[in-house]
Design an enzyme around this catalytic site. Structure first.
Site, PDB file in Angstrom:
ATOM      1  N   ARG A  52      19.213 -38.827  59.380  1.00  0.00           N
ATOM      2  CA  ARG A  52      19.017 -38.441  60.516  1.00  0.00           C
ATOM      3  C   ARG A  52      20.051 -38.733  61.414  1.00  0.00           C
ATOM      4  O   ARG A  52      20.429 -38.072  62.387  1.00  0.00           O
ATOM      5  CB  ARG A  52      17.639 -39.054  60.978  1.00  0.00           C
ATOM      6  N   ASN A 105      14.832 -36.314  80.600  1.00  0.00           N
ATOM      7  CA  ASN A 105      13.666 -35.733  79.653  1.00  0.00           C
ATOM      8  C   ASN A 105      12.598 -35.589  80.835  1.00  0.00           C
ATOM      9  O   ASN A 105      12.157 -36.598  81.785  1.00  0.00           O
ATOM     10  CB  ASN A 105      13.358 -36.489  78.786  1.00  0.00           C
ATOM     11  N   THR A 106      11.779 -34.578  80.440  1.00  0.00           N
ATOM     12  CA  THR A 106      10.690 -34.122  81.553  1.00  0.00           C
ATOM     13  C   THR A 106       9.518 -34.465  80.352  1.00  0.00           C
ATOM     14  O   THR A 106       9.298 -33.588  79.300  1.00  0.00           O
ATOM     15  CB  THR A 106      10.681 -32.792  82.210  1.00  0.00           C
ATOM     16  N   HIS A 107       8.449 -35.048  80.868  1.00  0.00           N
ATOM     17  CA  HIS A 107       7.331 -35.289  79.984  1.00  0.00           C
ATOM     18  C   HIS A 107       6.048 -34.830  80.777  1.00  0.00           C
ATOM     19  O   HIS A 107       5.754 -35.499  82.108  1.00  0.00           O
ATOM     20  CB  HIS A 107       7.258 -36.831  79.462  1.00  0.00           C
ATOM     21  N   ASP A 119      15.834 -43.472  76.827  1.00  0.00           N
ATOM     22  CA  ASP A 119      16.319 -44.607  75.954  1.00  0.00           C
ATOM     23  C   ASP A 119      15.788 -44.600  74.589  1.00  0.00           C
ATOM     24  O   ASP A 119      15.230 -43.772  74.034  1.00  0.00           O
ATOM     25  CB  ASP A 119      15.885 -45.996  76.674  1.00  0.00           C
ATOM     26  N   GLY A 141      13.217 -45.899  73.131  1.00  0.00           N
ATOM     27  CA  GLY A 141      11.767 -45.907  72.768  1.00  0.00           C
ATOM     28  C   GLY A 141      11.230 -44.338  72.911  1.00  0.00           C
ATOM     29  O   GLY A 141      12.110 -43.228  73.162  1.00  0.00           O
ATOM     30  N   ASP A 154       9.355 -42.157  75.202  1.00  0.00           N
ATOM     31  CA  ASP A 154       8.930 -42.154  76.270  1.00  0.00           C
ATOM     32  C   ASP A 154       9.131 -43.410  77.105  1.00  0.00           C
ATOM     33  O   ASP A 154       8.041 -43.308  78.256  1.00  0.00           O
ATOM     34  CB  ASP A 154       7.683 -41.270  76.536  1.00  0.00           C
TER      35      ASP A 154
HETATM   36  C1  GAR Z   1       7.024 -29.001  78.809  1.00  0.00           C
HETATM   37  O1  GAR Z   1       5.780 -29.347  79.701  1.00  0.00           O
HETATM   38  C2  GAR Z   1       7.585 -30.501  78.519  1.00  0.00           C
HETATM   39  O2  GAR Z   1       6.928 -31.515  79.524  1.00  0.00           O
HETATM   40  C3  GAR Z   1       6.865 -30.808  77.063  1.00  0.00           C
HETATM   41  O3  GAR Z   1       7.063 -29.466  76.643  1.00  0.00           O
HETATM   42  C4  GAR Z   1       6.947 -28.699  77.783  1.00  0.00           C
HETATM   43  C5  GAR Z   1       8.156 -27.413  77.495  1.00  0.00           C
HETATM   44  O4  GAR Z   1       7.862 -26.346  78.003  1.00  0.00           O
HETATM   45  N1  GAR Z   1       7.569 -31.775  76.738  1.00  0.00           N
HETATM   46  C6  GAR Z   1       7.142 -33.005  75.930  1.00  0.00           C
HETATM   47  O5  GAR Z   1       5.709 -32.814  75.506  1.00  0.00           O
HETATM   48  C7  GAR Z   1       7.984 -33.952  75.332  1.00  0.00           C
HETATM   49  N2  GAR Z   1       7.138 -35.055  75.018  1.00  0.00           N
HETATM   50  P1  GAR Z   1       8.783 -25.223  78.132  1.00  0.00           P
HETATM   51  O6  GAR Z   1       9.379 -24.715  76.990  1.00  0.00           O
HETATM   52  O7  GAR Z   1       8.328 -24.017  78.771  1.00  0.00           O
HETATM   53  O8  GAR Z   1      10.034 -25.660  79.178  1.00  0.00           O
END
Ligand code: GAR
Length: 205
Positions: A67, A109-111, A143, A145, A147
């Site tokens: 990894r 990152n967007t969650h 970071d 962790g 999320d």
């Molecule tokens: C998004 O909603 C993002 O928040 C999520 O994947 C989707 C990607 O959508 N990410 C996670 O769940 C990370 N844990 P997209 O490919 O249409 O941009």
């Protein structure tokens, strides 16, 4: 003003990437997506990037025996484009210490949930199962962790009584895209500061 170079990492359909690319067409937005990377072949995000004429790369965990070697390779590929910011827009892999040594503090990152609630890969489903009445999206600095990083921005989305996971996911994604575009643009144009766990976008006073 020179545009801030940004590498975007994707694993899925790429709707967040598409929103960033749309915004970046305006020079005043201040962002140039210099490359798009993925952890798998054939995902929609890579197709969107190719159609837009943006360089792409694919870095598969399975191609490496360890990894840490994948992590280093991913960091090298990103570094080739000398980004000021790396954006994970639906990149469904955890990066390791090697990557964070090089991009920590500028890897966002967007969650699809209001962290620290519902981390992991099932943000919308977990919120629905728990029965919360509002959920949302969180943009944070990655970071070590899962999320757990410093929160840059959050937006709230209502959970409707009759929601399916698909409906909730779509409602979150609409709000999430707007937030991502707004905050990444502000980060690029104005910078950001962090004190303890508190982040502030814009120049410090
Ligand atoms: C998004 O909603 C993002 O928040 C999520 O994947 C989707 C990607 O959508 N990410 C996670 O769940 C990370 N844990 P997209 O490919 O249409 O941009």
């Amino acid at each position: 003003m020179n545009a801030t170079p940004v590498v975007v990492l994707v694993s899925g359909g790429g709707s967040n990437l598409a929103a960033l690319l749309e915004a970046a067409k305006d020079p005043a937005y201040g962002v140039q997506v210099v490359a798009v990377g993925a952890d798998r072949d054939g995902c929609g995000g890579v197709e969107i990037a190719r159609a837009a004429g943006i360089p792409t790369f694919v870095c598969r965990v399975g191609d490496y025996t360890e990894r840490a070697a994948w992590d280093a390779a991913l960091a090298d590929l990103c570094a080739d484009y000398d980004p000021a910011l790396v954006v994970s827009a639906g990149f469904m892999k955890l990066v390791g210490p090697g990557f964070l040594q090089r991009f920590g503090g500028r890897f966002v990152n967007t969650h699809p949930a209001l962290l620290p609630s519902f981390p992991g890969v099932r943000g919308a489903q977990d919120a629905l199962d728990y029965g919360v009445k509002v959920t949302g999206a969180t943009l944070f600095l990655v970071d070590e962790g899962v999320d757990t990083g410093i929160i840059l921005a959050q937006c709230v989305v209502p959970v409707e009584d009759a929601d399916t996971v698909e409906e909730l996911t779509e409602r979150i994604k609409v709000a999430e895209r707007a937030q991502l575009v707004e905050v990444v643009g502000r980060m690029a144009r104005e910078g950001w500061t962090v004190e303890g766990r508190r982040a502030r976008i814009g120049r410090s006073r």
